[in-house]
Design a protein around this motif. Sequence first.
Motif, PDB file in Angstrom:
ATOM      1  N   GLY A   9       0.819  -1.208   0.000  1.00  0.00           N
ATOM      2  CA  GLY A   9       0.000   0.000   0.000  1.00  0.00           C
ATOM      3  C   GLY A   9       0.852   1.256   0.000  1.00  0.00           C
ATOM      4  O   GLY A   9       0.610   2.192  -0.764  1.00  0.00           O
ATOM      5  N   TYR A  10       1.869   1.281   0.863  1.00  0.00           N
ATOM      6  CA  TYR A  10       2.774   2.427   0.910  1.00  0.00           C
ATOM      7  C   TYR A  10       3.543   2.572  -0.393  1.00  0.00           C
ATOM      8  O   TYR A  10       3.720   3.674  -0.905  1.00  0.00           O
ATOM      9  CB  TYR A  10       3.769   2.294   2.061  1.00  0.00           C
ATOM     10  N   LEU A  11       4.033   1.438  -0.915  1.00  0.00           N
ATOM     11  CA  LEU A  11       4.787   1.468  -2.162  1.00  0.00           C
ATOM     12  C   LEU A  11       3.931   2.027  -3.296  1.00  0.00           C
ATOM     13  O   LEU A  11       4.390   2.880  -4.068  1.00  0.00           O
ATOM     14  CB  LEU A  11       5.272   0.063  -2.516  1.00  0.00           C
ATOM     15  N   CYS A  12       2.705   1.599  -3.378  1.00  0.00           N
ATOM     16  CA  CYS A  12       1.813   2.083  -4.429  1.00  0.00           C
ATOM     17  C   CYS A  12       1.524   3.575  -4.251  1.00  0.00           C
ATOM     18  O   CYS A  12       1.496   4.326  -5.228  1.00  0.00           O
ATOM     19  CB  CYS A  12       0.526   1.270  -4.450  1.00  0.00           C
ATOM     20  N   ALA A  13       1.328   3.994  -3.008  1.00  0.00           N
ATOM     21  CA  ALA A  13       1.118   5.425  -2.751  1.00  0.00           C
ATOM     22  C   ALA A  13       2.351   6.221  -3.171  1.00  0.00           C
ATOM     23  O   ALA A  13       2.234   7.297  -3.751  1.00  0.00           O
ATOM     24  CB  ALA A  13       0.811   5.663  -1.267  1.00  0.00           C
ATOM     25  N   GLU A  60       4.104   1.214 -14.229  1.00  0.00           N
ATOM     26  CA  GLU A  60       3.374   1.576 -15.456  1.00  0.00           C
ATOM     27  C   GLU A  60       1.993   2.128 -15.131  1.00  0.00           C
ATOM     28  O   GLU A  60       1.577   3.141 -15.686  1.00  0.00           O
ATOM     29  CB  GLU A  60       3.222   0.354 -16.367  1.00  0.00           C
ATOM     30  N   GLU A  61       1.283   1.451 -14.233  1.00  0.00           N
ATOM     31  CA  GLU A  61      -0.069   1.880 -13.880  1.00  0.00           C
ATOM     32  C   GLU A  61      -0.046   3.241 -13.194  1.00  0.00           C
ATOM     33  O   GLU A  61      -0.884   4.102 -13.481  1.00  0.00           O
ATOM     34  CB  GLU A  61      -0.747   0.822 -13.005  1.00  0.00           C
ATOM     35  N   GLY A  63       2.293   5.557 -13.564  1.00  0.00           N
ATOM     36  CA  GLY A  63       2.690   6.516 -14.582  1.00  0.00           C
ATOM     37  C   GLY A  63       1.572   6.851 -15.548  1.00  0.00           C
ATOM     38  O   GLY A  63       1.536   7.946 -16.120  1.00  0.00           O
ATOM     39  N   ALA A  64       0.641   5.912 -15.715  1.00  0.00           N
ATOM     40  CA  ALA A  64      -0.492   6.132 -16.610  1.00  0.00           C
ATOM     41  C   ALA A  64      -1.608   6.917 -15.928  1.00  0.00           C
ATOM     42  O   ALA A  64      -2.643   7.184 -16.530  1.00  0.00           O
ATOM     43  CB  ALA A  64      -1.031   4.794 -17.115  1.00  0.00           C
ATOM     44  N   GLY A  65      -1.398   7.269 -14.665  1.00  0.00           N
ATOM     45  CA  GLY A  65      -2.380   8.084 -13.964  1.00  0.00           C
ATOM     46  C   GLY A  65      -3.420   7.298 -13.189  1.00  0.00           C
ATOM     47  O   GLY A  65      -4.352   7.876 -12.652  1.00  0.00           O
ATOM     48  N   GLN A  66      -3.261   5.986 -13.102  1.00  0.00           N
ATOM     49  CA  GLN A  66      -4.192   5.212 -12.290  1.00  0.00           C
ATOM     50  C   GLN A  66      -4.008   5.619 -10.837  1.00  0.00           C
ATOM     51  O   GLN A  66      -2.885   5.756 -10.359  1.00  0.00           O
ATOM     52  CB  GLN A  66      -3.910   3.708 -12.428  1.00  0.00           C
ATOM     53  N   GLU A  71      -6.131  -4.677  -8.880  1.00  0.00           N
ATOM     54  CA  GLU A  71      -6.119  -5.694  -7.829  1.00  0.00           C
ATOM     55  C   GLU A  71      -5.118  -6.800  -8.167  1.00  0.00           C
ATOM     56  O   GLU A  71      -4.406  -7.288  -7.297  1.00  0.00           O
ATOM     57  CB  GLU A  71      -7.518  -6.282  -7.627  1.00  0.00           C
ATOM     58  N   ARG A  72      -5.030  -7.159  -9.425  1.00  0.00           N
ATOM     59  CA  ARG A  72      -4.080  -8.202  -9.834  1.00  0.00           C
ATOM     60  C   ARG A  72      -2.640  -7.757  -9.576  1.00  0.00           C
ATOM     61  O   ARG A  72      -1.830  -8.528  -9.062  1.00  0.00           O
ATOM     62  CB  ARG A  72      -4.282  -8.542 -11.298  1.00  0.00           C
ATOM     63  N   THR A  73      -2.320  -6.527  -9.939  1.00  0.00           N
ATOM     64  CA  THR A  73      -0.969  -6.021  -9.711  1.00  0.00           C
ATOM     65  C   THR A  73      -0.672  -5.971  -8.226  1.00  0.00           C
ATOM     66  O   THR A  73       0.413  -6.364  -7.779  1.00  0.00           O
ATOM     67  CB  THR A  73      -0.810  -4.627 -10.351  1.00  0.00           C
ATOM     68  N   ARG A  74      -1.626  -5.518  -7.424  1.00  0.00           N
ATOM     69  CA  ARG A  74      -1.446  -5.473  -5.969  1.00  0.00           C
ATOM     70  C   ARG A  74      -1.175  -6.880  -5.417  1.00  0.00           C
ATOM     71  O   ARG A  74      -0.259  -7.084  -4.625  1.00  0.00           O
ATOM     72  CB  ARG A  74      -2.673  -4.865  -5.297  1.00  0.00           C
TER      73      ARG A  74
END
Length: 164
Positions: A9-13, A60-61, A63-66, A71-74
Amino acid sequence: MTGVEIAVGYLCAWLVGKARRVAGRADAEVDRGLDAGMDRLHELVSAKLGADPALARAREEAGAGQGEPSERTRQRLVLALEDAAETDQDFAAALKQALAAVREAGPVDVTFATGTAKATGGATASTGVVRPGGTGSGSATAEHTGDASADGTGSRASTGVDYS
């Protein structure tokens, strides 16, 4: 939620925030301690996972503005980090320390794609991040929030970040 899931979660943020900073949309006021902790967590995970496809896809996600990874990537990131932590005790210890440093800097509240908040007849309705009694500490981000409507005296509705 396990420590690895929190780390993801932190990494994605961090990835989403980094993509925004690169695009010039960074918030003017950044919590330096929290930012440093998130940077350290990202460096640690990136060094361990290297060119792992799950990490590459999350980048990538973002950078694409997601607003957040799919959920799959997570799930793939969680599995990759769990595997790394299970097979490398030094990494597991470093990950635990990095997570503790982020937590000490303050909460990181991130909410995406909230629903609708509707309050009637004096009620209160909120979706997203709610920190009653002031601004709190740590960062809070809300993206793609739903609509808010309040009808009637004393009614209050909010989506996104609510510090009231």
